[in-house]
Design an enzyme around this catalytic site. Sequence first.
Site, PDB file in Angstrom:
ATOM      1  N   HIS A  99       0.951  -1.244   0.206  1.00 39.74           N
ATOM      2  CA  HIS A  99       0.007   0.142  -0.042  1.00 39.74           C
ATOM      3  C   HIS A  99       0.842   1.438  -0.030  1.00 39.74           C
ATOM      4  O   HIS A  99       0.931   1.748  -1.054  1.00 39.74           O
ATOM      5  CB  HIS A  99      -0.988   0.142   1.279  1.00 39.74           C
ATOM      6  CG  HIS A  99      -1.877   1.087   1.247  1.00 39.74           C
ATOM      7  ND1 HIS A  99      -2.203   1.769   2.490  1.00 39.74           N
ATOM      8  CD2 HIS A  99      -2.488   1.908   0.377  1.00 39.74           C
ATOM      9  CE1 HIS A  99      -2.939   2.838   2.280  1.00 39.74           C
ATOM     10  NE2 HIS A  99      -3.342   2.863   0.820  1.00 39.74           N
ATOM     11  N   CYS A 121      -0.427   0.459   9.384  1.00 36.59           N
ATOM     12  CA  CYS A 121      -0.561   1.724   9.053  1.00 36.59           C
ATOM     13  C   CYS A 121      -2.185   1.865   8.577  1.00 36.59           C
ATOM     14  O   CYS A 121      -2.878   2.851   9.024  1.00 36.59           O
ATOM     15  CB  CYS A 121       0.512   2.150   8.039  1.00 36.59           C
ATOM     16  SG  CYS A 121       1.885   2.214   8.657  1.00 36.59           S
ATOM     17  N   HIS A 122      -2.522   1.115   7.734  1.00 33.95           N
ATOM     18  CA  HIS A 122      -3.990   1.356   7.239  1.00 33.95           C
ATOM     19  C   HIS A 122      -4.648   0.087   7.009  1.00 33.95           C
ATOM     20  O   HIS A 122      -5.493  -0.020   6.009  1.00 33.95           O
ATOM     21  CB  HIS A 122      -3.853   1.864   5.451  1.00 33.95           C
ATOM     22  CG  HIS A 122      -2.933   3.204   5.568  1.00 33.95           C
ATOM     23  ND1 HIS A 122      -1.598   3.104   5.238  1.00 33.95           N
ATOM     24  CD2 HIS A 122      -3.418   4.500   6.122  1.00 33.95           C
ATOM     25  CE1 HIS A 122      -1.148   4.216   5.339  1.00 33.95           C
ATOM     26  NE2 HIS A 122      -1.920   5.119   5.875  1.00 33.95           N
ATOM     27  N   GLY A 123      -4.121  -1.130   7.976  1.00 36.71           N
ATOM     28  CA  GLY A 123      -5.266  -2.259   7.760  1.00 36.71           C
ATOM     29  C   GLY A 123      -5.141  -3.297   6.821  1.00 36.71           C
ATOM     30  O   GLY A 123      -6.143  -3.478   6.426  1.00 36.71           O
TER      31      GLY A 123
END
Lengths: 259, 420, 169
Positions: C114, C133-135
């Site tokens: 990502h 960080c963003h799953g």
Amino acid sequence: MKNFLRILFLIISIGCVSFNSYSAEKIEYLKTDWSFKGLFGKFDRGALQRGYQVYTEVCSSCHSMKYLSYRNLSEKGGPEFTVEQAKAIAASFEVKDGPNADGEMFIRPGKLSDKFVMPYENVKAAQAANGGAYPPDMSVLVKARGGGANYIYSLLQGYEDPPAGVTLDDGVYYNKFMYGNKIKMANQLSDGLVEYADGTQATIEQMSKDVTTFLMWTAEPHLEARHQMGFKVIVYLIILTILVYFSMKKIWSRIETEV
Amino acid sequence: MSDHEYVPKSKFGKWFNDRLPLLSLASHLTDYPTPKNLNYWWTFGGILTFCLITQIVTGLTLAMHYIAHADMAFESVEHIMRDVNYGWLIRYIHSNGASMFFLAVYIHIFRSLFYGSYKSPREVIWIIGIIIYLLMMAAAFMGYVLPWGQMSFWGATVITNLFSAIPLVGEGIVTWLWGGYSVDNPTLTRFFTLHYLIPFLILGLVVLHIWALHVPGNNNPVGIDVKKPSKDTVPFHPYIVIKDGFALLMFMIVFAFFIFYTPNILGHADNYIEADPLVTPAHIVPEWYLLPFYAILRSVPDKLLGVVAMLSAILILAALPWLDTSKIRSAVFRPLYKQFYWILVADVLILGYVGAMPAEGLYLLIARVATAYYFLHFLVILPVLGLKEKTLPIPLSITESVLGGSPNLATAKNKESLNN
Amino acid sequence: MSEKKTNRRDFLFTATYAVGAVGVGATVWPMIDQMNPDASVKALASTEVDVSSVSPGKTITVLWRGKPVFIRRRTEEEITEAKSVKLEDLKDPQKDEDRAKNPEWLVMLGVCTHLGCVPLDQKGDYNGWFCPCHGSHYDISGRIRKGPAPTNMEVPKYEFVNANTIKIG
């Protein structure tokens, strides 16, 4: 146009003045036909490879070469050993690495990315082993001496018996090209000291020339690229200058005056 | 600034220009009326702009790889020279670029001296120029310290020690400059910071220098004011642009020769030896462009007075517009001044030469005579000359001089009246 | 006659501009290229890792080109699980066999695809890795299963020099 020549003349004369002022103390060094001099100067591959051999077998026991890596030996514009040869050279040296997972330093064979292995741990150790004199690092030695390649070449052949009246301390030798004539390095070269793989006679003169060529390369590894690019750049600039000159003449011809 | 109103053709152009008159500025710069009789000595302004930009661009790229730390600076320079893509090229452009910059600035200054460009109404241009020159010397000196070679280290030691000549506070100032008890890592890091800063100060001053120039317009080889703009001048673009470009290319050929074929000739071999606080090189020499001032410094046997003499030698230039009492600008019409001018040029070259020699015996004597003459020129010869000199008749207009018209009675009379 | 003259002038100016532009381009290139990896960085392109001390079910992280590389010795169950996943369930379909030539060893760049964070080991909904960080959730083969990451974690070029040593790069 006349003004131009005057400008050029001024530039050249200032250049000469500053150049001369730096070579204040003139000693006549021995000269030889360096292949790397001149507008198209290139290194003699054979000399570089032989010079590397002289460095490794003779100089490297005292003189470090800390800014070079084994990979440099196979790079373009250098001795151009094959990558395989350079890998074999690197592997023949023992490199200290670590710490490993146990926190210990360990010894492994050298890799291409390793720097040249140093003969001493540090400057103090080098001084202690050489009667207080530090054998200078050789990476940029040619550029660090006023006489450049000719000086190194001469120095290696400049050992003589001291003239009458000159007394030398222990561990000090007489060399007619050394500044002050006293040098702490003994004469290292003797005929046939190394055995060249390519069959070249290993005379003192030949070895001096080869190792100096090698040191010139270590100091200026991009010398060949520089010469080649320089020629192209200057030819390009001359062509553009001519074009601009005629464009200028055309443009100024609209005005009834001289450029 | 511009003496004519510029109106952009497009609607958007007009809208933008009303808010930020960049287009008016561009129009002013392209149309800027330039005396058409400028010779090649006038092309060095453009060449200097090129030098400054080259130094800034190469300097920025070098700063991406250079490490300002006493233990790593020398090595990082070798890293640039060996491993960084085109690093050797960028560094050689930068190191030789400094020399080329000074070469051009000296020609620029001596052009001004010859044609009297510093005289009214151009005093402010001249003084800004002197400040730029001082900043250039500071930048060059600090830049030379950064590779942390032997000359870097000992040059820094010697030059910073100049401040110790100041009575009472000198020692304190030197310690403050060093950030320690000798030139060391704190000195290096602050020099790097200042070396990075100064070029941008110079850039700003160059803008002011050019701005101040565009108020009265260029001086010219005849040294008389533009009478009829339509006849005496040409628009900056394309006439001066192409001429400056041509001269710049000639300059670049010389520059390229240094970079590619003798990149180290203007430097000193000792600077390829890493700095060693225990050993001073046999011969400490500054870079060639500082040699005349170095000679003046050494010619005075007293520490404080030597420093004062050296600084005065530079600062006296700032007073030049008032020291030179002659109303005639160009040396072309001042036969006596012309001779003294060339003597001064020789004097400065001699100072430069003895500055590179050991300060002893005959060299020291020559340095002292040359130093004395340098000050004599500015403090005595120039003021007296302006009052006593019989000048030649000046032409009525630039066009007349260009067309080779012989000076007539009218111009001769004009001359007389100026002198009396 | 005047037309001819104009043409010649135009040609001269065009040629001057063209040659000048070539020079400017050639000058700009070194200033750009100096920011590319230098020779010493390129020389460090490969690294050798001793994996003899890694026991099954454990992951070690080594540094290669400044990035973490996960080397996991997978258990039998993990291998079975990784192989049992149907390709149509995957966002970036890839067989486990293509990712781990020797199924016992999974070697991959420990960088979330990502925005470059380092995912956590043995976390997330698929018993693989989870990027905090963003799953993004990765499975035990390092394949993206849930979350914003677009592709599976990258497998670098590597080889077994011998049974105990992996050479990455």
